[in-house]
Scaffold this motif. Structure first.
Motif, PDB file in Angstrom:
ATOM      1  N   LYS A   1     -11.693   5.279 -14.860  1.00  0.00           N
ATOM      2  CA  LYS A   1     -11.428   3.841 -14.965  1.00  0.00           C
ATOM      3  C   LYS A   1     -11.475   3.235 -13.566  1.00  0.00           C
ATOM      4  CE  LYS A   1      -8.781   3.924 -19.200  1.00  0.00           C
ATOM      5  NZ  LYS A   1      -7.544   3.551 -19.874  1.00  0.00           N
ATOM      6  N   GLY A   2     -12.338   2.239 -13.413  1.00  0.00           N
ATOM      7  CA  GLY A   2     -12.459   1.539 -12.147  1.00  0.00           C
ATOM      8  C   GLY A   2     -11.956   0.116 -12.273  1.00  0.00           C
ATOM      9  N   PRO A   3     -11.937  -0.637 -11.189  1.00  0.00           N
ATOM     10  CA  PRO A   3     -11.431  -2.011 -11.234  1.00  0.00           C
ATOM     11  C   PRO A   3     -12.274  -2.935 -12.111  1.00  0.00           C
ATOM     12  CG  PRO A   3     -12.417  -1.536  -9.101  1.00  0.00           C
ATOM     13  CD  PRO A   3     -12.381  -0.251  -9.862  1.00  0.00           C
ATOM     14  N   ASN A   4     -13.546  -2.599 -12.312  1.00  0.00           N
ATOM     15  CA  ASN A   4     -14.439  -3.428 -13.127  1.00  0.00           C
ATOM     16  C   ASN A   4     -14.896  -2.709 -14.387  1.00  0.00           C
ATOM     17  OD1 ASN A   4     -14.428  -5.559 -11.228  1.00  0.00           O
ATOM     18  ND2 ASN A   4     -15.871  -4.407  -9.985  1.00  0.00           N
ATOM     19  N   GLY A   5     -14.106  -1.755 -14.844  1.00  0.00           N
ATOM     20  CA  GLY A   5     -14.468  -0.999 -16.035  1.00  0.00           C
ATOM     21  C   GLY A   5     -14.780   0.447 -15.696  1.00  0.00           C
ATOM     22  N   PRO A   6     -15.395   1.168 -16.632  1.00  0.00           N
ATOM     23  CA  PRO A   6     -15.666   2.586 -16.396  1.00  0.00           C
ATOM     24  C   PRO A   6     -16.661   2.812 -15.263  1.00  0.00           C
ATOM     25  CG  PRO A   6     -16.634   1.864 -18.482  1.00  0.00           C
ATOM     26  CD  PRO A   6     -15.844   0.723 -17.948  1.00  0.00           C
ATOM     27  N   GLU A   7     -16.451   3.885 -14.533  1.00  0.00           N
ATOM     28  CA  GLU A   7     -17.340   4.291 -13.444  1.00  0.00           C
ATOM     29  C   GLU A   7     -17.751   5.738 -13.677  1.00  0.00           C
ATOM     30  OE1 GLU A   7     -18.514   2.546 -10.874  1.00  0.00           O
ATOM     31  OE2 GLU A   7     -17.454   0.735 -11.505  1.00  0.00           O
ATOM     32  N   PRO A   8     -19.036   6.074 -13.467  1.00  0.00           N
ATOM     33  CA  PRO A   8     -19.474   7.452 -13.682  1.00  0.00           C
ATOM     34  C   PRO A   8     -18.841   8.404 -12.670  1.00  0.00           C
ATOM     35  CG  PRO A   8     -21.264   6.117 -12.801  1.00  0.00           C
ATOM     36  CD  PRO A   8     -20.110   5.205 -13.038  1.00  0.00           C
ATOM     37  N   THR A   9     -18.618   9.633 -13.102  1.00  0.00           N
ATOM     38  CA  THR A   9     -18.062  10.643 -12.198  1.00  0.00           C
ATOM     39  C   THR A   9     -19.132  11.614 -11.707  1.00  0.00           C
ATOM     40  OG1 THR A   9     -17.484  12.140 -14.003  1.00  0.00           O
ATOM     41  CG2 THR A   9     -15.798  10.558 -13.296  1.00  0.00           C
ATOM     42  N   HIS A  10     -20.317  11.542 -12.284  1.00  0.00           N
ATOM     43  CA  HIS A  10     -21.381  12.466 -11.919  1.00  0.00           C
ATOM     44  C   HIS A  10     -22.574  11.679 -11.373  1.00  0.00           C
ATOM     45  CE1 HIS A  10     -24.525  15.516 -12.380  1.00  0.00           C
ATOM     46  NE2 HIS A  10     -23.550  16.395 -12.352  1.00  0.00           N
ATOM     47  N   PHE A  11     -23.232  12.257 -10.381  1.00  0.00           N
ATOM     48  CA  PHE A  11     -24.375  11.603  -9.753  1.00  0.00           C
ATOM     49  C   PHE A  11     -25.446  11.218 -10.773  1.00  0.00           C
ATOM     50  CE2 PHE A  11     -28.706  12.154  -8.162  1.00  0.00           C
ATOM     51  CZ  PHE A  11     -28.763  11.121  -7.248  1.00  0.00           C
ATOM     52  N   ARG A  12     -25.713  12.086 -11.731  1.00  0.00           N
ATOM     53  CA  ARG A  12     -26.756  11.832 -12.728  1.00  0.00           C
ATOM     54  C   ARG A  12     -26.499  10.519 -13.470  1.00  0.00           C
ATOM     55  NH1 ARG A  12     -27.636  13.384 -18.529  1.00  0.00           N
ATOM     56  NH2 ARG A  12     -29.888  13.349 -18.781  1.00  0.00           N
ATOM     57  N   GLU A  13     -25.260  10.309 -13.883  1.00  0.00           N
ATOM     58  CA  GLU A  13     -24.930   9.097 -14.638  1.00  0.00           C
ATOM     59  C   GLU A  13     -24.997   7.859 -13.752  1.00  0.00           C
ATOM     60  OE1 GLU A  13     -24.948   9.175 -17.830  1.00  0.00           O
ATOM     61  OE2 GLU A  13     -25.117  11.344 -17.722  1.00  0.00           O
ATOM     62  N   ASP A  14     -24.623   7.994 -12.498  1.00  0.00           N
ATOM     63  CA  ASP A  14     -24.722   6.870 -11.575  1.00  0.00           C
ATOM     64  C   ASP A  14     -26.187   6.507 -11.360  1.00  0.00           C
ATOM     65  OD1 ASP A  14     -23.569   4.907  -9.940  1.00  0.00           O
ATOM     66  OD2 ASP A  14     -23.823   6.156  -8.148  1.00  0.00           O
ATOM     67  N   PHE A  15     -27.036   7.497 -11.235  1.00  0.00           N
ATOM     68  CA  PHE A  15     -28.472   7.284 -11.062  1.00  0.00           C
ATOM     69  C   PHE A  15     -29.077   6.646 -12.310  1.00  0.00           C
ATOM     70  CE2 PHE A  15     -32.900   8.747 -11.027  1.00  0.00           C
ATOM     71  CZ  PHE A  15     -33.286   8.301  -9.775  1.00  0.00           C
ATOM     72  N   ARG A  16     -28.714   7.124 -13.497  1.00  0.00           N
ATOM     73  CA  ARG A  16     -29.232   6.571 -14.754  1.00  0.00           C
ATOM     74  C   ARG A  16     -28.852   5.099 -14.898  1.00  0.00           C
ATOM     75  NH1 ARG A  16     -27.345   8.179 -19.600  1.00  0.00           N
ATOM     76  NH2 ARG A  16     -29.274   7.642 -20.646  1.00  0.00           N
ATOM     77  N   ARG A  17     -27.631   4.778 -14.531  1.00  0.00           N
ATOM     78  CA  ARG A  17     -27.159   3.398 -14.705  1.00  0.00           C
ATOM     79  C   ARG A  17     -27.874   2.425 -13.778  1.00  0.00           C
ATOM     80  NH1 ARG A  17     -21.239   1.657 -12.378  1.00  0.00           N
ATOM     81  NH2 ARG A  17     -21.771   2.768 -10.505  1.00  0.00           N
ATOM     82  N   SER A  18     -28.315   2.874 -12.618  1.00  0.00           N
ATOM     83  CA  SER A  18     -28.950   1.964 -11.662  1.00  0.00           C
ATOM     84  C   SER A  18     -30.430   1.750 -11.926  1.00  0.00           C
ATOM     85  CB  SER A  18     -28.730   2.465 -10.232  1.00  0.00           C
ATOM     86  OG  SER A  18     -29.346   3.716 -10.052  1.00  0.00           O
ATOM     87  N   GLY A  19     -31.033   2.494 -12.834  1.00  0.00           N
ATOM     88  CA  GLY A  19     -32.418   2.261 -13.202  1.00  0.00           C
ATOM     89  C   GLY A  19     -33.395   3.129 -12.441  1.00  0.00           C
TER      90      GLY A  19
END
Length: 100
Positions: free
Chosen positions: A69-87
């Motif tokens: 849980k982040g200040p603006n909603g859920p935040e990924p904990t794994h690099f793969r998910e962060d990469f997927r979310r950014s396009g």
């Protein structure tokens, strides 16, 4: 000993566009991670995943992804998910092109 269950969201790819999407509490799909339903119970997560997988006309490859849980909603904990979310990594199309 089993690891404790950590918060999750359900993610998939939109069938027609191929974009990353997230399952919401309203049984809909959103391209924004901040709209995703955060699931904190393992049994509930499995039931929600089954519900998401029933929408095969809209999505493909649904799975549970770890988040915090982040200040603006859920935040990924794994690099793969962060990469997927950014396009895509090519900045001339996709989500990055909309920012320019």
């Amino acid at each position: 000993m089993a690891r404790p269950f950590t918060p999750k969201v359900i993610t998939a790819n939109a069938l027609l566009e191929g974009d990353v999407v997230y399952f919401t509490a309203n049984d809909d799909w959103s391209p924004m991670l901040c709209d995703a339903e955060v699931i904190e119970d393992e049994a509930h997560a499995q039931l929600r995943l089954l519900e998401a997988e029933r929408q095969q006309a809209r999505i493909v490859g649904a799975y549970l992804a770890d988040v915090t849980k982040g200040p603006n909603g859920p935040e990924p904990t794994h690099f793969r998910e962060d990469f997927r979310r950014s396009g895509p990594s090519n900045y001339f199309h996709g989500k990055q092109a909309e920012l320019n």
